[in-house]
Design a protein around this motif. Structure first.
Motif, mmCIF file in Angstrom:
data_model
loop_
_atom_site.group_PDB
_atom_site.id
_atom_site.type_symbol
_atom_site.label_atom_id
_atom_site.label_comp_id
_atom_site.label_asym_id
_atom_site.label_seq_id
_atom_site.Cartn_x
_atom_site.Cartn_y
_atom_site.Cartn_z
ATOM 1 N N GLY A 1 8.600 4.968 2.727
ATOM 2 C CA GLY A 1 8.928 4.720 4.097
ATOM 3 C C GLY A 1 8.081 5.397 5.150
ATOM 4 N N MET A 2 7.900 6.701 4.943
ATOM 5 C CA MET A 2 7.031 7.304 6.056
ATOM 6 C C MET A 2 5.533 6.747 5.713
ATOM 7 S SD MET A 2 6.238 11.704 5.826
ATOM 8 C CE MET A 2 5.267 11.406 4.213
ATOM 9 N N GLU A 3 5.041 6.590 4.380
ATOM 10 C CA GLU A 3 3.781 6.074 4.279
ATOM 11 C C GLU A 3 3.435 4.774 4.918
ATOM 12 O OE1 GLU A 3 -0.435 5.724 3.108
ATOM 13 O OE2 GLU A 3 0.935 7.488 3.536
ATOM 14 N N LEU B 1 0.726 3.404 7.894
ATOM 15 C CA LEU B 1 -0.286 2.723 7.755
ATOM 16 C C LEU B 1 0.058 1.655 8.894
ATOM 17 C CD1 LEU B 1 -0.115 2.208 3.880
ATOM 18 C CD2 LEU B 1 -1.876 2.943 5.270
ATOM 19 N N ALA B 2 1.416 1.330 9.298
ATOM 20 C CA ALA B 2 1.706 0.236 10.061
ATOM 21 C C ALA B 2 1.220 0.803 11.564
ATOM 22 C CB ALA B 2 3.118 0.096 10.392
ATOM 23 N N LYS B 3 1.291 2.161 11.931
ATOM 24 C CA LYS B 3 0.991 2.657 13.395
ATOM 25 C C LYS B 3 -0.657 2.555 13.241
ATOM 26 C CE LYS B 3 4.813 3.905 15.390
ATOM 27 N NZ LYS B 3 5.745 3.108 14.670
ATOM 28 N N SER B 4 -1.286 2.912 12.089
ATOM 29 C CA SER B 4 -2.529 2.847 11.971
ATOM 30 C C SER B 4 -3.209 1.797 12.439
ATOM 31 C CB SER B 4 -3.209 3.685 10.801
ATOM 32 O OG SER B 4 -4.616 3.850 11.003
ATOM 33 N N TYR B 5 -2.621 0.633 11.824
ATOM 34 C CA TYR B 5 -3.201 -0.726 12.066
ATOM 35 C C TYR B 5 -2.875 -1.122 13.298
ATOM 36 C CZ TYR B 5 -3.867 -5.665 11.170
ATOM 37 O OH TYR B 5 -4.225 -7.038 11.369
ATOM 38 N N ALA C 1 0.706 -1.200 -0.047
ATOM 39 C CA ALA C 1 -0.018 0.158 -0.025
ATOM 40 C C ALA C 1 0.798 1.298 -0.079
ATOM 41 C CB ALA C 1 -0.975 -0.022 1.325
ATOM 42 N N ALA C 2 2.016 1.237 0.904
ATOM 43 C CA ALA C 2 2.859 2.377 0.824
ATOM 44 C C ALA C 2 3.432 2.590 -0.642
ATOM 45 C CB ALA C 2 3.956 2.161 1.735
ATOM 46 N N TYR C 3 3.458 1.663 -1.268
ATOM 47 C CA TYR C 3 3.908 1.838 -2.754
ATOM 48 C C TYR C 3 2.843 2.132 -3.793
ATOM 49 C CZ TYR C 3 8.862 0.229 -2.185
ATOM 50 O OH TYR C 3 10.287 0.351 -1.632
ATOM 51 N N GLY C 4 1.542 2.257 -3.153
ATOM 52 C CA GLY C 4 0.754 2.710 -4.179
ATOM 53 C C GLY C 4 0.117 1.569 -4.926
ATOM 54 N N GLY C 5 0.225 0.150 -4.043
ATOM 55 C CA GLY C 5 -0.239 -0.878 -4.830
ATOM 56 C C GLY C 5 0.794 -1.837 -5.663
#
Length: 520
Positions: A64-66, A70-74, A49-53
């Motif tokens: 890396g920031m994205e 995402l990891a923290k949100s999950y 997902a961080a790579y836009g799929g």
């Protein structure tokens, strides 16, 4: 990568479900590319997902920031990615390991509708690699339509290209320039792939036609006296000076700023390569923000039909309803594209089934007659397939949003109240709601910026023009974009716009930002 691929194959029970759902989707009329499903852990899903799929992209800190976001949100239970699908041929979709069987079925039905939309909506014809992004008539296509959309390969190639650039130039130098390019990535023309046009360079002096000087009428023997050489030369210089003053490049405003910079900017070879990659990827993602409401609405429309009519058994209905309600839930201050899109498709289907369209319907003033209007035409299913193919979000909302729909779905516009220090409902009036919605969707909410003059005031400076449309530029955004433009153009940058109701020219020459009012 091979180890990654070996661990992502679907287990047998999910392959059986995929085959069943694919058959049901095709029988329902969906037309999609071959679709490959893979199953990922939540770490792998966040990485993709961080790579836009995509499994492989160029190196840059934002990915890396994205991933961290995402990891923290999950981990904190704030969000969860259930599915991801790529506009590719064949299409690739990802399932999240650990989801319930009901969720996996829902995601598969949802994905097949997305892939049908990718294949059939005209906006996505711009991503056909075998047409070079120059589709003149996006509606017409051969019956054996099987385009080259190997964007997974192309994105991986982009990664390889930029890694080679990094190896030669160094990561810091390339990343700094890439930051500037990414801040300009929305300065493209999403309609350019269907225009067939390119900006033309100004003519060289040697190629220009010889200047013709109007002469006073005279007989041959009087020509030297009536039109002396000194007069002709003076007139010639005057005409050439007027031509030079009137000459502007480009002749017409150019909306594709990135293409203009690629063709005419003073870029080094490696800079050209970086900007070219950013532009190509910007055009890949453009159809997705052009059709967010339609695409998600179409997928929701079909997964709800397939799940409730064909796929689920009685023991799974409650779980499905609970999860589907979460998808369609709305929260304060945010527009849910799933909800708006699916409700509008359903409304279109009902109206065309009942014949609630056309001149007779529009001219009917009897509210009771309209309430019970039903010609039993049964054209709804055909109409929604037509809408799916021929519209984008702006035209979708513009044509099919009605006063009845706004009222029934309790839509409203809101704004910040300085008096009460909170957001409050501004109006429920149909026209105001529709205009505000269209304003947010037009050009993805980005300002319209055009290249106006590449030799502004005859100093080699770049002049951009902002099509104001009632909303001032955000000054902080404008300043950062002008910094990036100066880095690419390597000369001072000017932006013609309107601020607080007055025409102004913003200027950045490398040290400070200035602003001056234009003469009316």
């Amino acid at each position: 990568m091979s180890e990654f691929a070996l661990k992502t194959a679907l287990p047998a029970y999910l392959r059986d479900q995929q085959a069943r759902i694919e058959k049901l989707a095709a029988e329902a009329g969906l037309d999609f590319f071959p679709t490959v499903f893979e199953i990922l852990t939540y770490d792998q899903m966040n990485e993709i997902a961080a790579y836009g799929g995509f499994p492989n992209r160029y190196p840059h800190w934002r990915f890396g920031m994205e991933y961290e976001r995402l990891a923290k949100s999950y981990e904190y239970g704030l969000s969860k990615i259930y599915e991801m699908v790529i506009n590719n041929n064949p299409s690739y979709a990802y399932l999240l390991e650990g989801n319930s069987l009901v969720d996996q079925k829902l995601v598969m039905a949802h994905v097949y509708a997305h892939v049908d939309f990718f294949k059939n909506n005209y906006c996505f014809r711009a991503t056909d690699l075998d047409t070079g992004g120059r589709t003149v008539d996006p509606v017409k296509r051969p019956s054996t339509y099987d385009p080259n959309r190997r964007w997974i390969d192309k994105m991986a190639n982009h990664g390889s290209r930029l890694r080679r650039v990094v190896a030669r130039q160094g990561i810091n130098k390339v990343e700094e320039f890439l930051d500037h390019c990414l801040s300009l990535e929305n300065l493209v023309n999403p309609h350019a792939p269907f225009s067939g046009k390119r900006p033309k360079a100004p003519e060289d002096e040697g190629e220009m036609q010889a200047t013709q000087v109007p002469r006073l009428r005279a007989k041959d023997y009087m020509e030297h006296f009536i039109n002396p050489d000194e007069y002709i030369e003076a007139q010639k210089k005057k005409i050439e000076a007027e031509k030079e003053k009137a000459k502007k490049f480009p002749e017409h405003s150019e909306r594709d700023v990135l293409q203009f910079l690629l063709e005419f900017g003073p870029l080094e070879r490696w800079e050209h390569e970086v900007l070219e990659v950013v532009r190509e990827e910007a055009y890949y993602f453009a159809p997705q923000w052009q059709t967010k409401i339609m695409n998600e609405g179409w997928a929701t429309y079909w997964h709800s039909r397939l799940m409730t009519e064909k796929i689920l058994d009685a023991s799974e209905i409650i779980d499905y309803a609970d999860h589907a309600a979460g998808v369609l839930a709305t929260s304060g201050g945010r527009l849910n594209p799933y909800k708006l899109g699916v409700e509008l498709y359903r409304n279109i289907e009902e109206r065309w089934d009942r014949g609630q369209f056309g001149k007779e319907w529009e001219e009917c003033d009897d509210l009771e007659a309209k309430k019970n209007w039903n010609l039993r035409l049964g054209l709804g299913r055909k109409k929604v397939f037509e809408v799916r193919a021929l519209y984008n979000d702006v035209t979708f909302i513009d044509e099919f949003l009605t006063p009845d729909f706004v009222r029934d779905n309790k839509l409203f516009s809101f704004s910040w109240s300085n008096r009460n220090e909170r957001y409050e409902i501004e109006t429920r009036e149909f026209r105001a709601v529709k205009e505000k919605l269209l304003f947010q969707l037009t050009n993805g909410g980005n300002p319209f910026i055009y290249v106006e003059d590449a030799n502004f005031e005859n100093r080699g400076e770049l002049l951009l023009k902002h099509d104001h449309q009632g909303l001032d530029l955000r000054q902080d955004y404008a300043k950062e974009v002008m910094k990036s433009l100066l880095r690419v153009w390597k000369r001072p940058v000017n932006v013609q716009t309107i601020a607080e109701g007055k025409p102004v020219v913003l200027r950045f020459e490398g040290k400070e930002h200035t602003s001056r009012h234009m003469r009316p």
